[in-house]
Scaffold this motif. Structure first.
Motif, PDB file in Angstrom:
ATOM      1  N   TYR A  84       0.846  -1.196   0.000  1.00 12.66           N
ATOM      2  CA  TYR A  84       0.000   0.000   0.000  1.00 12.66           C
ATOM      3  C   TYR A  84       0.885   1.251   0.000  1.00 12.66           C
ATOM      4  O   TYR A  84       1.951   1.279   0.621  1.00 12.66           O
ATOM      5  N   ALA A  85       0.441   2.288  -0.667  1.00  8.30           N
ATOM      6  CA  ALA A  85       1.242   3.499  -0.889  1.00  8.30           C
ATOM      7  C   ALA A  85       1.798   4.115   0.385  1.00  8.30           C
ATOM      8  O   ALA A  85       2.952   4.530   0.413  1.00  8.30           O
ATOM      9  N   ARG A  86       1.009   4.207   1.421  1.00 13.31           N
ATOM     10  CA  ARG A  86       1.452   4.893   2.643  1.00 13.31           C
ATOM     11  C   ARG A  86       2.037   3.905   3.647  1.00 13.31           C
ATOM     12  O   ARG A  86       1.640   3.867   4.806  1.00 13.31           O
ATOM     13  N   SER A  87       2.992   3.095   3.154  1.00 12.02           N
ATOM     14  CA  SER A  87       3.623   2.108   4.025  1.00 12.02           C
ATOM     15  C   SER A  87       5.114   2.041   3.737  1.00 12.02           C
ATOM     16  O   SER A  87       5.572   2.378   2.649  1.00 12.02           O
ATOM     17  N   THR A  88       5.846   1.578   4.714  1.00  9.87           N
ATOM     18  CA  THR A  88       7.283   1.414   4.540  1.00  9.87           C
ATOM     19  C   THR A  88       7.568   0.425   3.423  1.00  9.87           C
ATOM     20  O   THR A  88       8.506   0.607   2.648  1.00  9.87           O
ATOM     21  N   GLY A  89       6.753  -0.608   3.314  1.00 12.13           N
ATOM     22  CA  GLY A  89       6.946  -1.611   2.264  1.00 12.13           C
ATOM     23  C   GLY A  89       6.883  -1.022   0.863  1.00 12.13           C
ATOM     24  O   GLY A  89       7.555  -1.493  -0.051  1.00 12.13           O
ATOM     25  N   ALA A  90       6.073  -0.005   0.673  1.00 14.98           N
ATOM     26  CA  ALA A  90       5.975   0.640  -0.641  1.00 14.98           C
ATOM     27  C   ALA A  90       7.159   1.553  -0.901  1.00 14.98           C
ATOM     28  O   ALA A  90       7.594   1.718  -2.039  1.00 14.98           O
ATOM     29  N   ASP A  91       7.686   2.134   0.164  1.00 16.65           N
ATOM     30  CA  ASP A  91       8.705   3.162   0.021  1.00 16.65           C
ATOM     31  C   ASP A  91      10.136   2.641   0.102  1.00 16.65           C
ATOM     32  O   ASP A  91      11.036   3.222  -0.479  1.00 16.65           O
ATOM     33  N   GLN A  92      10.370   1.564   0.810  1.00 15.96           N
ATOM     34  CA  GLN A  92      11.750   1.143   1.074  1.00 15.96           C
ATOM     35  C   GLN A  92      12.427   0.447  -0.095  1.00 15.96           C
ATOM     36  O   GLN A  92      13.645   0.457  -0.196  1.00 15.96           O
ATOM     37  N   ASP A  93      11.682  -0.171  -0.984  1.00 13.73           N
ATOM     38  CA  ASP A  93      12.268  -0.924  -2.092  1.00 13.73           C
ATOM     39  C   ASP A  93      12.622   0.031  -3.233  1.00 13.73           C
ATOM     40  O   ASP A  93      11.753   0.654  -3.829  1.00 13.73           O
ATOM     41  N   PRO A  94      13.915   0.151  -3.577  1.00 10.02           N
ATOM     42  CA  PRO A  94      14.309   1.099  -4.627  1.00 10.02           C
ATOM     43  C   PRO A  94      13.840   0.691  -6.021  1.00 10.02           C
ATOM     44  O   PRO A  94      13.914   1.505  -6.942  1.00 10.02           O
TER      45      PRO A  94
END
Length: 168
Positions: A84-94
């Motif tokens: 989901y967009a507002r999660s660390t999982g969405a943001d941490q993977d380059p």
């Protein structure tokens, strides 16, 4: 196909898919000499330059869904899961190129004056479900509290699942 399934794939689709073509540029030496008197781009005679110019096609998102639509029968379902967009999982993977929210897939069926991509295919969203992180996956929380948390806080939901139907 009656059904397709894609897990943790949509967030990796590139935004712009590019193909390249050779575009020939002809230098007009008379116009060039007006800016650089006595000089030309080529020392003695006219020349022709060829350069590799990128030609931008459509967004990879739409190419991906066009192919899914092509292989699905009328009414066929496409199940998609991802971070989901507002999660660390969405943001941490380059390698993630896009964030997915509740409205991301609306471009596949909505038509309005502000965004009509004239895709030539249509999906209907049958469901959109969020999976909540520990602390938020609490049966005592009301739906309104969860919606407020998702809208205003980070890491409330970690993943989504949506089901789309091909409309032919």
């Amino acid at each position: 196909f009656d059904e397709l399934y894609a897990s943790h794939l949509v967030e990796h689709i590139p935004h712009l898919v590019r193909r390249s073509t050779i575009v020939e540029h002809i230098i007009d030496h008379e116009k060039l000499s007006q800016f650089r008197p006595g000089k030309s781009a080529c020392d003695l005679m006219g020349c022709k330059l060829s350069s590799l110019e990128p030609i931008w096609d459509e967004d990879g998102f739409f190419i991906f869904f066009r192919e899914a639509y092509r292989v699905l029968r009328s009414g066929g379902k496409f199940v998609l899961e991802g971070p989901y967009a507002r999660s660390t999982g969405a943001d941490q993977d380059p390698t993630h190129t896009r964030s997915i929210t509740e409205t991301t897939f609306s471009y596949l069926w909505q038509q309005s004056p502000t965004f009509d991509y004239m895709l030539g295919y249509t999906f209907e969203q049958l469901s959109f479900e969020l999976f909540f992180n520990e602390g938020w996956a609490n049966p005592l929380l009301q739906e309104a509290q969860l919606q407020f948390g998702v809208a205003h806080y980070w890491n409330v939901a970690h993943s989504f699942r949506t089901v789309l139907k091909a409309v032919k």
